[in-house]
Enzyme design. Structure first.
Site, PDB file in Angstrom:
ATOM      1  CE  LYS A 149     -36.942 -32.886  -7.802  1.00  0.00           C
ATOM      2  NZ  LYS A 149     -38.089 -33.059  -8.566  1.00  0.00           N
ATOM      3  CE  LYS A 175     -33.836 -44.629  -8.556  1.00  0.00           C
ATOM      4  NZ  LYS A 175     -34.018 -45.768  -7.728  1.00  0.00           N
ATOM      5  CE  LYS A 207     -38.028 -35.824 -15.106  1.00  0.00           C
ATOM      6  NZ  LYS A 207     -39.185 -36.687 -14.930  1.00  0.00           N
TER       7      LYS A 207
HETATM    8  P1  TYM Z   1     -42.116 -38.833  -8.765  1.00  0.00           P
HETATM    9  O1  TYM Z   1     -42.211 -40.263  -9.116  1.00  0.00           O
HETATM   10  O2  TYM Z   1     -40.956 -38.047  -9.195  1.00  0.00           O
HETATM   11  O3  TYM Z   1     -42.206 -38.663  -7.205  1.00  0.00           O
HETATM   12  C1  TYM Z   1     -43.235 -39.273  -6.430  1.00  0.00           C
HETATM   13  C2  TYM Z   1     -43.669 -38.337  -5.326  1.00  0.00           C
HETATM   14  O4  TYM Z   1     -42.560 -37.986  -4.491  1.00  0.00           O
HETATM   15  C3  TYM Z   1     -42.489 -36.576  -4.362  1.00  0.00           C
HETATM   16  N1  TYM Z   1     -41.063 -36.186  -4.249  1.00  0.00           N
HETATM   17  C4  TYM Z   1     -40.563 -35.407  -3.287  1.00  0.00           C
HETATM   18  N2  TYM Z   1     -41.153 -34.811  -2.230  1.00  0.00           N
HETATM   19  C5  TYM Z   1     -40.362 -34.085  -1.411  1.00  0.00           C
HETATM   20  N3  TYM Z   1     -39.020 -33.930  -1.609  1.00  0.00           N
HETATM   21  C6  TYM Z   1     -38.387 -34.505  -2.653  1.00  0.00           C
HETATM   22  N4  TYM Z   1     -37.093 -34.355  -2.818  1.00  0.00           N
HETATM   23  C7  TYM Z   1     -39.174 -35.292  -3.554  1.00  0.00           C
HETATM   24  N5  TYM Z   1     -38.880 -35.994  -4.674  1.00  0.00           N
HETATM   25  C8  TYM Z   1     -40.054 -36.540  -5.091  1.00  0.00           C
HETATM   26  C9  TYM Z   1     -43.113 -36.025  -5.636  1.00  0.00           C
HETATM   27  O5  TYM Z   1     -43.574 -34.714  -5.454  1.00  0.00           O
HETATM   28  C10 TYM Z   1     -44.234 -37.011  -5.867  1.00  0.00           C
HETATM   29  O6  TYM Z   1     -45.365 -36.663  -5.117  1.00  0.00           O
HETATM   30  N6  TYM Z   1     -45.216 -36.529 -11.934  1.00  0.00           N
HETATM   31  C11 TYM Z   1     -45.167 -37.363 -10.759  1.00  0.00           C
HETATM   32  C12 TYM Z   1     -45.816 -38.714 -10.952  1.00  0.00           C
HETATM   33  C13 TYM Z   1     -47.256 -38.661 -11.336  1.00  0.00           C
HETATM   34  C14 TYM Z   1     -48.347 -38.242 -10.525  1.00  0.00           C
HETATM   35  C15 TYM Z   1     -49.511 -38.427 -11.304  1.00  0.00           C
HETATM   36  C16 TYM Z   1     -48.424 -37.703  -9.243  1.00  0.00           C
HETATM   37  C17 TYM Z   1     -47.785 -39.090 -12.521  1.00  0.00           C
HETATM   38  N7  TYM Z   1     -49.124 -38.938 -12.483  1.00  0.00           N
HETATM   39  C18 TYM Z   1     -50.771 -38.077 -10.812  1.00  0.00           C
HETATM   40  C19 TYM Z   1     -49.686 -37.368  -8.757  1.00  0.00           C
HETATM   41  C20 TYM Z   1     -50.823 -37.542  -9.536  1.00  0.00           C
HETATM   42  C21 TYM Z   1     -43.686 -37.612 -10.423  1.00  0.00           C
HETATM   43  O7  TYM Z   1     -42.822 -37.474 -11.220  1.00  0.00           O
HETATM   44  O8  TYM Z   1     -43.470 -38.094  -9.205  1.00  0.00           O
END
Ligand code: TYM
Length: 339
Positions: A205, A208, A125
């Site tokens: 992967k 978004k 990022k």
């Molecule tokens: P974020 O918002 O990018 O994504 C949310 C959830 O979706 C999963 N995910 C995927 N799983 C499988 N294949 C993909 N291509 C894919 N893209 C996204 C992510 O693994 C996630 O579970 N850092 C986290 C947000 C966060 C969080 C937390 C998560 C902040 N605090 C505390 C758990 C606990 C994130 O960027 O997710």
């Protein structure tokens, strides 16, 4: 409900926390659903669940303040439409519970900068959108999210593995230095679909932030858009449908999507579509995705913005008072008792 120190409610249920960012316009994609959200919904039956729209995290990448408010609502609404149930889960917006930021500050004081600079997501990022302190500290805020409610388990996709490892390191460091305050949380990922890949490049992967909208299926895409995107999914020049990530990553990705959306084991799908040709196979995958997403779109449209706003505020009030009970123990442990 009273909480015990070990992170379990009095009935002995383990506690689960997870979060999702309202990135961009707040729309979620099939990777989010398959990698994490299916588990969020399922775990409500068995665990004490806390789910959060992590809007403070979304501010670490360039964003438009005029869009963020609507994006938070769209994400929250989509989660409700998928089946997050505010009667069974504590569901709220991160920024409405100030203890997240307070705990992140405290955890930041025991985090090494070198460890943060080595995080893959930070490096990716920072290359794309420039460095800022929030981006570097992102995993510390995530660790604070998880431990604020003393969670035992965190349902996420594969891409969050490194962040979970950092959280576990911080829990061990904190407990070692200040006494046993937090349980050690485990990552929960699905056996199939923990990393859903881009439809246009099955070595990257589904994300978004991918500039190509055909690389992902959004959860609110219409059936025709879903069909078009799956038809154009990149595969290979062979015509056999086989589950082989090294030789046929595009097909393997579609098989995982099909298996989860259609509720069928991969060997069954291979037996049925092995020699059917890619055209027929992709059409069948698309129909399984359309069938999975249609009730989500319908439910989304039926939810009123105002009602969703009320649900989120109620969740935040509840979360604040629960978070405060952890913070009392944290402040006491670190020498901020206040007397
Ligand atoms: P974020 O918002 O990018 O994504 C949310 C959830 O979706 C999963 N995910 C995927 N799983 C499988 N294949 C993909 N291509 C894919 N893209 C996204 C992510 O693994 C996630 O579970 N850092 C986290 C947000 C966060 C969080 C937390 C998560 C902040 N605090 C505390 C758990 C606990 C994130 O960027 O997710």
């Amino acid at each position: 409900m009273t909480m015990t120190h070990s992170g379990q409610d009095p009935s002995g249920r383990k506690r689960v926390f997870s979060g999702i960012q309202p990135t961009g316009d707040g729309e979620l994609h099939l990777g989010n659903l398959i990698g994490a959200l299916e588990n969020w919904v399922r775990m409500q039956d068995e665990y004490e669940t806390y789910y959060c729209v992590v809007d403070l995290h979304a501010m670490t990448s360039p964003y438009d303040p005029k869009i963020l408010d609507q994006a938070r609502l769209t994400t929250a609404k989509t989660l409700l439409a998928i089946g997050v149930d505010p009667r069974r889960s504590l569901f709220y917006l991160q920024s409405q519970v100030p203890q997240h930021a307070e705990l992140a500050w405290i955890l930041g004081t025991i985090t090494s900068i070198g460890q943060l600079e080595r995080m893959t997501q930070f490096k990716e990022k920072a290359d794309r959108s420039g460095q800022n302190l929030g981006l570097l500290a992102y995993p510390v805020l995530m660790a604070a999210d998880i431990v604020l409610h003393r969670a035992n388990a965190v349902p996420v996709g594969d891409d969050q593995t490194q962040h979970l490892e950092l959280t576990r390191d911080l829990v061990q460091r904190f407990n070692g230095r200040f006494g046993d305050v937090f349980p050690l949380p485990d990552r929960i990922s699905p056996p199939v679909g923990a990393r859903v890949m881009s439809l246009q490049d099955p070595t990257a992967k589904m994300s978004k932030s991918d500039l190509d909208p055909d690389s992902r299926v959004n959860l609110l895409d219409s059936p025709d858009v879903v069909r078009k995107k799956l038809k154009s999914a990149v595969t290979d020049s062979d015509r056999t449908v086989r589950y082989d990530w090294s030789e046929k990553p595009g097909i393997a990705n579609l098989l995982e999507i099909f298996s989860v959306c259609g509720g069928r084991p991969i060997p069954d799908l291979v037996a049925e579509f092995g020699e059917a040709g890619y055209g027929r196979f992709k059409e069948a995958v698309a129909e399984s995705v359309v069938a999975r997403l249609t009730p989500i779109r319908t439910r989304f449209k039926s939810l009123e913005d105002q009602e969703v706003g009320r649900i989120m505020l109620k969740g935040a009030l509840d979360a604040r008072s629960r978070a405060e009970s952890t913070m009392v123990a944290v402040r006491r442990a670190v020498g901020l008792t206040g007397s």
